[in-house]
Design a protein around this motif. Structure first.
Motif, PDB file in Angstrom:
ATOM      1  N   TRP A 118       0.797  -1.226   0.000  1.00  0.00           N
ATOM      2  CA  TRP A 118       0.000   0.000   0.000  1.00  0.00           C
ATOM      3  C   TRP A 118       0.832   1.280   0.000  1.00  0.00           C
ATOM      4  O   TRP A 118       0.515   2.234  -0.697  1.00  0.00           O
ATOM      5  CB  TRP A 118      -0.926   0.010   1.221  1.00  0.00           C
ATOM      6  CG  TRP A 118      -1.926   1.124   1.170  1.00  0.00           C
ATOM      7  CD1 TRP A 118      -1.914   2.291   1.866  1.00  0.00           C
ATOM      8  CD2 TRP A 118      -3.090   1.193   0.326  1.00  0.00           C
ATOM      9  NE1 TRP A 118      -2.980   3.075   1.529  1.00  0.00           N
ATOM     10  CE2 TRP A 118      -3.730   2.419   0.580  1.00  0.00           C
ATOM     11  CE3 TRP A 118      -3.644   0.329  -0.615  1.00  0.00           C
ATOM     12  CZ2 TRP A 118      -4.892   2.798  -0.069  1.00  0.00           C
ATOM     13  CZ3 TRP A 118      -4.812   0.718  -1.260  1.00  0.00           C
ATOM     14  CH2 TRP A 118      -5.422   1.925  -0.978  1.00  0.00           C
ATOM     15  N   ILE A 153       3.206   4.365  -0.581  1.00  0.00           N
ATOM     16  CA  ILE A 153       3.874   4.982  -1.732  1.00  0.00           C
ATOM     17  C   ILE A 153       4.764   6.097  -1.209  1.00  0.00           C
ATOM     18  O   ILE A 153       4.285   7.022  -0.545  1.00  0.00           O
ATOM     19  CB  ILE A 153       2.855   5.536  -2.751  1.00  0.00           C
ATOM     20  CG1 ILE A 153       2.056   4.393  -3.379  1.00  0.00           C
ATOM     21  CG2 ILE A 153       3.554   6.346  -3.840  1.00  0.00           C
ATOM     22  CD1 ILE A 153       0.950   4.855  -4.303  1.00  0.00           C
ATOM     23  N   GLN A 163       6.844   9.439  -0.891  1.00  0.00           N
ATOM     24  CA  GLN A 163       6.561  10.778  -1.400  1.00  0.00           C
ATOM     25  C   GLN A 163       7.453  11.132  -2.582  1.00  0.00           C
ATOM     26  O   GLN A 163       7.066  11.892  -3.467  1.00  0.00           O
ATOM     27  CB  GLN A 163       6.748  11.790  -0.263  1.00  0.00           C
ATOM     28  CG  GLN A 163       6.311  13.215  -0.629  1.00  0.00           C
ATOM     29  CD  GLN A 163       6.468  14.170   0.522  1.00  0.00           C
ATOM     30  OE1 GLN A 163       6.996  13.804   1.571  1.00  0.00           O
ATOM     31  NE2 GLN A 163       6.030  15.403   0.351  1.00  0.00           N
ATOM     32  N   ASP A 214       5.688   9.948  -5.709  1.00  0.00           N
ATOM     33  CA  ASP A 214       4.250  10.198  -5.789  1.00  0.00           C
ATOM     34  C   ASP A 214       3.927  11.217  -6.872  1.00  0.00           C
ATOM     35  O   ASP A 214       3.339  12.274  -6.618  1.00  0.00           O
ATOM     36  CB  ASP A 214       3.733  10.670  -4.429  1.00  0.00           C
ATOM     37  CG  ASP A 214       2.215  10.562  -4.334  1.00  0.00           C
ATOM     38  OD1 ASP A 214       1.628   9.785  -5.106  1.00  0.00           O
ATOM     39  OD2 ASP A 214       1.613  11.239  -3.485  1.00  0.00           O
ATOM     40  N   LEU A 246       5.060   6.977 -11.012  1.00  0.00           N
ATOM     41  CA  LEU A 246       4.172   5.834 -10.782  1.00  0.00           C
ATOM     42  C   LEU A 246       3.916   5.069 -12.073  1.00  0.00           C
ATOM     43  O   LEU A 246       3.750   3.841 -12.053  1.00  0.00           O
ATOM     44  CB  LEU A 246       2.849   6.311 -10.166  1.00  0.00           C
ATOM     45  CG  LEU A 246       2.966   6.897  -8.757  1.00  0.00           C
ATOM     46  CD1 LEU A 246       1.618   7.417  -8.282  1.00  0.00           C
ATOM     47  CD2 LEU A 246       3.486   5.860  -7.770  1.00  0.00           C
ATOM     48  N   ARG A 279      -2.891  -0.946  -6.565  1.00  0.00           N
ATOM     49  CA  ARG A 279      -2.689   0.226  -5.715  1.00  0.00           C
ATOM     50  C   ARG A 279      -2.024   1.364  -6.503  1.00  0.00           C
ATOM     51  O   ARG A 279      -2.430   2.525  -6.403  1.00  0.00           O
ATOM     52  CB  ARG A 279      -1.822  -0.165  -4.513  1.00  0.00           C
ATOM     53  CG  ARG A 279      -1.208   0.998  -3.739  1.00  0.00           C
ATOM     54  CD  ARG A 279      -2.253   1.945  -3.180  1.00  0.00           C
ATOM     55  NE  ARG A 279      -1.643   2.947  -2.311  1.00  0.00           N
ATOM     56  CZ  ARG A 279      -2.125   4.161  -2.129  1.00  0.00           C
ATOM     57  NH1 ARG A 279      -3.239   4.541  -2.760  1.00  0.00           N
ATOM     58  NH2 ARG A 279      -1.526   5.002  -1.309  1.00  0.00           N
ATOM     59  N   ILE A 280      -1.003   1.037  -7.292  1.00  0.00           N
ATOM     60  CA  ILE A 280      -0.286   2.055  -8.057  1.00  0.00           C
ATOM     61  C   ILE A 280      -1.215   2.709  -9.087  1.00  0.00           C
ATOM     62  O   ILE A 280      -1.238   3.941  -9.247  1.00  0.00           O
ATOM     63  CB  ILE A 280       0.941   1.434  -8.759  1.00  0.00           C
ATOM     64  CG1 ILE A 280       1.969   0.955  -7.724  1.00  0.00           C
ATOM     65  CG2 ILE A 280       1.578   2.421  -9.728  1.00  0.00           C
ATOM     66  CD1 ILE A 280       2.556   2.048  -6.868  1.00  0.00           C
ATOM     67  N   ARG A 283      -4.507   2.892  -9.004  1.00  0.00           N
ATOM     68  CA  ARG A 283      -5.494   3.727  -8.305  1.00  0.00           C
ATOM     69  C   ARG A 283      -4.906   5.109  -8.000  1.00  0.00           C
ATOM     70  O   ARG A 283      -5.573   6.135  -8.156  1.00  0.00           O
ATOM     71  CB  ARG A 283      -5.924   3.043  -7.004  1.00  0.00           C
ATOM     72  CG  ARG A 283      -6.931   1.913  -7.182  1.00  0.00           C
ATOM     73  CD  ARG A 283      -7.064   1.117  -5.908  1.00  0.00           C
ATOM     74  NE  ARG A 283      -7.537   1.936  -4.798  1.00  0.00           N
ATOM     75  CZ  ARG A 283      -8.807   2.013  -4.414  1.00  0.00           C
ATOM     76  NH1 ARG A 283      -9.729   1.332  -5.057  1.00  0.00           N
ATOM     77  NH2 ARG A 283      -9.151   2.757  -3.388  1.00  0.00           N
ATOM     78  N   ARG A 284      -3.660   5.130  -7.543  1.00  0.00           N
ATOM     79  CA  ARG A 284      -3.036   6.411  -7.209  1.00  0.00           C
ATOM     80  C   ARG A 284      -2.782   7.234  -8.466  1.00  0.00           C
ATOM     81  O   ARG A 284      -2.941   8.473  -8.458  1.00  0.00           O
ATOM     82  CB  ARG A 284      -1.722   6.165  -6.461  1.00  0.00           C
ATOM     83  CG  ARG A 284      -0.999   7.448  -6.038  1.00  0.00           C
ATOM     84  CD  ARG A 284      -1.875   8.325  -5.184  1.00  0.00           C
ATOM     85  NE  ARG A 284      -1.181   9.541  -4.769  1.00  0.00           N
ATOM     86  CZ  ARG A 284      -1.792  10.654  -4.405  1.00  0.00           C
ATOM     87  NH1 ARG A 284      -3.130  10.718  -4.371  1.00  0.00           N
ATOM     88  NH2 ARG A 284      -1.101  11.720  -4.041  1.00  0.00           N
ATOM     89  N   GLU A 327      -5.946   8.890  -9.337  1.00  0.00           N
ATOM     90  CA  GLU A 327      -6.240   9.994  -8.416  1.00  0.00           C
ATOM     91  C   GLU A 327      -5.470  11.248  -8.806  1.00  0.00           C
ATOM     92  O   GLU A 327      -6.037  12.352  -8.848  1.00  0.00           O
ATOM     93  CB  GLU A 327      -5.868   9.578  -6.989  1.00  0.00           C
ATOM     94  CG  GLU A 327      -6.797   8.550  -6.363  1.00  0.00           C
ATOM     95  CD  GLU A 327      -6.289   8.094  -4.997  1.00  0.00           C
ATOM     96  OE1 GLU A 327      -5.279   8.669  -4.528  1.00  0.00           O
ATOM     97  OE2 GLU A 327      -6.886   7.178  -4.411  1.00  0.00           O
ATOM     98  N   LEU A 328      -4.169  11.089  -9.072  1.00  0.00           N
ATOM     99  CA  LEU A 328      -3.355  12.253  -9.448  1.00  0.00           C
ATOM    100  C   LEU A 328      -3.809  12.858 -10.769  1.00  0.00           C
ATOM    101  O   LEU A 328      -3.806  14.088 -10.935  1.00  0.00           O
ATOM    102  CB  LEU A 328      -1.881  11.836  -9.534  1.00  0.00           C
ATOM    103  CG  LEU A 328      -1.211  11.445  -8.206  1.00  0.00           C
ATOM    104  CD1 LEU A 328       0.193  10.911  -8.465  1.00  0.00           C
ATOM    105  CD2 LEU A 328      -1.151  12.629  -7.256  1.00  0.00           C
TER     106      LEU A 328
END
Length: 492
Positions: free
Chosen positions: A362, A364, A366, A369, A374, A474-475, A477-478, A481-482
């Motif tokens: 889970w 990540i 900073q 990020d 990613l 997980r990657i 999904r992030r 989001e970004l």
């Protein structure tokens, strides 16, 4: 009056040279006012002198082989400045022009000497001649991004030159946001935050590590270096109560960074951080480990929530505890089998290895990020998963800013692993995570038994495969989001 020419006069006129030899270069051929197809020779054509590409195109040899065997399928568009006699490349094509000159010198084949090009009128006006330079420069930036990706520093230098030209036109200084708006309106969209990192790289990194940057250092590493500098500068200012004069820190940062310019292929962030913190420790008379805590990204995130790290109290050795009585218990007979060795406490706790080792599903960091960082992780994870079933050749890198970092090639029956249902199931899973619509056959392969069933004769995903798959989820999904945050910021 006799108008007939005598034989000597006729012979003299027939032996006269080119009728246009006495004219000036600009009079020989006026520039067309509309886009026009024309044939030019290599001696009439020169590369664009403000071309942002400074290093050799990584696809140079492949392009040359193609032109040698097939000829020039796509001639570059050309233009001409009003005060020049020669033509220049209008947008993209400097690599092709260089290859044509090489092939002409090697073969003297006429098809490499004369090329049919599309002439585009110069974009400037008598009142604003700089507009023509802007049009060419932005055209070259866009074409290089599309066909032969520029390095980070090449793009940064090109954007910086565009800013100079815009400021000549506007006759005023442009902010980063205004520059981003101008570039977007002229067909080269770029985020203001990206421009900010480019300007910092030109100011703080290029003077110290030009060889490393020109060797192709990418945006993720540039961002890590800039983050390191920002965190170290913050610690420096907090200790020295700096009023904005940070020349001493800048000298320390330059000294630490310049040491690693000579070996661009072996460049890494960690040695730079170690050298910088060592110099700061001596200059500030602060323990190296305390500086490391302040510069570490996870510690920075913790400080943002909980506040700065307090100074550690002096170390007091604990009192020796009284020895506890030993309880003698009867042990089962184990024969001569040795006791299992305990795992060392400092051993790296990898959940699984590979091109992208997984230590935590889970968390990540900073430092990574960002969408680009990613996406690179996503690409490596997808490659690892595909390699488990011999289909890694179906994974291709995707640098689209709206993508997830990888794409899937069409998987046909000619592939040696196609008959294996586990290979098709793996590829279907990766395609679904990349956002590709699945066919009915692909959907039927992704059954719950792949994740739960552990019968001997049935296929199911291994534990290591699932760890990688969960990390990839997980990657991605992030990343999404970004990307959503970036679109929201752009709308506002």
């Amino acid at each position: 009056m006799n108008d007939k020419l005598t034989s000597p006069e006729l012979q003299s006129r027939l032996l006269q040279g080119n009728f246009g030899l006495g004219r000036q270069p600009e009079e020989k051929c006026a520039n067309p006012q509309i886009e026009t197809s024309m044939i030019v020779t290599l001696e009439q054509l020169r590369p664009y002198d403000l071309n942002p590409r400074l290093m050799r195109n990584p696809n140079y040899d492949d392009i040359k082989a193609s032109i040698r065997h097939r000829g020039l399928d796509t001639p570059p568009p050309i233009t001409r400045r009003p005060d020049q006699a020669w033509y220049i490349i209008a947008n993209g094509g400097n690599t092709r022009l260089s290859i044509l000159n090489e092939l002409w010198r090697e073969t003297h084949d006429e098809r490499f000497w004369r090329i049919q090009c599309l002439f585009k009128p110069w974009g400037g006006t008598p009142e604003q001649p700089v507009l023509g330079e802007l049009r060419c420069l932005i055209g070259h930036l866009a074409e290089n991004d599309l066909h032969g990706k520029l390095s980070f520093i090449e793009r940064a230098l090109g954007i910086n030159k565009a800013r100079e030209l815009y400021q000549q036109v506007e006759e005023c200084q442009l902010s980063q946001r205004e520059l981003a708006e101008h570039l977007k309106n002229d067909g080269y969209p770029i985020n203001q935050s990206h421009i900010s990192r480019m300007e910092q790289a030109l100011e703080y990194l290029l003077p110290c590590i030009p060889e490393v940057l020109y060797a192709g250092m990418g945006r993720p590493q540039v961002e890590k270096l800039l983050s390191l500098r920002a965190a170290a500068l913050q610690r420096w200012q907090r200790h020295t109560h700096s009023d904005g004069n940070d020349d001493t820190f800048n000298d320390l940062f330059s000294s630490a960074l310049s040491l690693f310019n000579d070996q661009p292929d072996a460049f890494a962030i960690e040695p730079v951080q170690d050298e910088l913190l060592g110099l700061m420790s001596q200059a500030l008379n602060i323990d190296y480990n305390l500086l490391l805590l302040d510069v570490d990204p996870s510690e920075q995130k913790r400080q943002a929530v909980l506040g700065p790290t307090p100074e550690p109290p002096p170390y007091i050795p604990p009192e020796e505890p009284e020895p506890r009585p030993v309880a003698h218990r009867r042990k089962p007979d184990t024969g001569d089998a040795p006791a299992p060795l305990s795992e060392p406490q400092d051993a790296p706790q990898y959940l699984c290895e590979g091109n992208e080792p997984v230590t935590d599903i889970w968390r990540i960091s900073q430092l990574f990020d960002t969408v680009e960082s990613l996406q690179a992780i996503s690409d490596r994870l997808a490659w690892d998963l595909a390699e488990s079933y011999g289909i890694e050749d179906q994974i291709i890198r995707d640098d689209d800013e709206n993508g997830v970092g990888y794409q899937i090639k069409p998987f046909d029956s000619g592939h040696p692993e196609y008959p294996m249902p586990q290979s098709r199931a793996c590829l279907a899973l990766l395609a679904a995570l990349a956002g590709n619509p699945l066919t009915e056959n692909q959907s039927s392969l992704l059954t719950p038994t792949l994740f739960f069933q552990r019968e001997r004769d049935s296929f199911f995903f291994s534990d290591q495969f699932l760890i990688k798959a969960f990390r990839l989820i997980r990657i991605i999904r992030r990343i999404r989001e970004l990307q959503q945050e970036a679109r929201h910021d752009a709308d506002n």
